[in-house]
Write an enzyme that holds these catalytic residues in place. Structure first.
Site, PDB file in Angstrom:
ATOM      1  N   ASP A  10       0.863  -1.304  -0.003  1.00  0.00           N
ATOM      2  CA  ASP A  10       0.051  -0.021  -0.035  1.00  0.00           C
ATOM      3  C   ASP A  10       0.838   1.147  -0.101  1.00  0.00           C
ATOM      4  OD1 ASP A  10      -2.357   1.531   0.431  1.00  0.00           O
ATOM      5  OD2 ASP A  10      -1.731   1.776   2.582  1.00  0.00           O
ATOM      6  N   ASP A  12      -0.161   5.361   0.949  1.00  0.00           N
ATOM      7  CA  ASP A  12      -0.191   6.139   2.190  1.00  0.00           C
ATOM      8  C   ASP A  12      -0.067   5.499   3.506  1.00  0.00           C
ATOM      9  OD1 ASP A  12      -1.166   8.812   0.843  1.00  0.00           O
ATOM     10  OD2 ASP A  12      -1.762   7.273  -0.369  1.00  0.00           O
ATOM     11  N   ASP A 168      -1.645  -1.084   5.966  1.00  0.00           N
ATOM     12  CA  ASP A 168      -1.945  -0.482   7.281  1.00  0.00           C
ATOM     13  C   ASP A 168      -3.072  -0.331   7.588  1.00  0.00           C
ATOM     14  OD1 ASP A 168      -2.081   1.736   5.419  1.00  0.00           O
ATOM     15  OD2 ASP A 168      -1.820   3.253   7.101  1.00  0.00           O
TER      16      ASP A 168
END
Length: 220
Positions: A10, A12, A168
């Site tokens: 991922d 960001d 996250d």
């Protein structure tokens, strides 16, 4: 880990700390409306969840139409400041170099739109190193749908079950599970107090990038 042939991240809150740019863009939008700026510390957790979620976290007291207007302004400002304050999380330069030395392809699967993803990766000076860059509008459906995940797997020429996906947010791990990838939670990312990563589908949890790197060193 012994069966991992490729790694996807991922963006960001996982690969890059982009909250400084996103909150800066929000504050520019708030300034346009005479609203006091918000601290990055209070909004970092919301930076993975999209621009509207960031606005809602910053000014929850406003009506939805006002929040949407601020979101549109935020996106305009973000296009100007994207990449100015962002940086790779500590440890990633060494880890990505290790992956290259081991001939393990790596890339990005993000829900960020391509018009923001590519300039950011260029600013971070890693665009050319990535074997795949899948943005939120690269396929018909963003994560947690399997479409972007499987497209990335195809582009790095690895079977999904031999790919480690690091994210996250809960949707990242659901996407990895649905695509039959090995899921790892980036605990260094933008998790909120309300998140319970122990309830997310995952194979690994890492507190920092060095722990992730060490897991690969242990397998080799």
């Amino acid at each position: 880990m012994n069966n991992i042939k490729g790694v996807l991240f991922d963006l960001d809150g996982t690969l890059a700390d982009t909250a400084p740019d996103l909150v800066h863009a929000l504050n520019l939008s708030l300034k346009d409306r005479g609203i006091a700026p918000k601290s990055i510390e209070s909004l970092r957790y919301a930076a993975s969840n999209g621009s509207l979620a960031l606005v809602k976290a910053g000014v929850p007291e406003l009506e939805e139409q006002q929040q949407i207007a601020i979101q549109q302004s935020l996106l305009i400002h973000y296009q100007q400041v994207n990449g100015e304050k962002a940086s790779l999380f500590a440890g990633f330069e060494n880890f990505l170099l290790f992956l290259e030395q081991q001939n393990i392809p790596y890339g990005i699967v993000t829900n960020k739109q391509a018009r923001f993803t590519r300039p950011l990766l260029k600013a971070l000076k890693i665009e050319a190193k990535l074997k795949t860059i899948i943005s939120g509008d690269s396929t018909m459906h963003p994560k947690p749908h399997t479409a972007p995940m499987l497209l990335a797997a195809q582009q790095i020429n690895c079977k999904p079950e031999s790919i480690l996906y690091v994210g996250d947010a809960q949707r990242d791990l659901i996407a990895a599970q649905n695509a039959c990838m090995v899921g790892a939670i980036a605990l260094w990312g933008y998790l909120s107090e309300d998140d319970n990563p122990n309830e997310w589908p995952s194979d690994f949890q890492f507190n920092n990038v060095n722990e992730l790197h060490q897991a690969f060193l242990n397998k080799s």
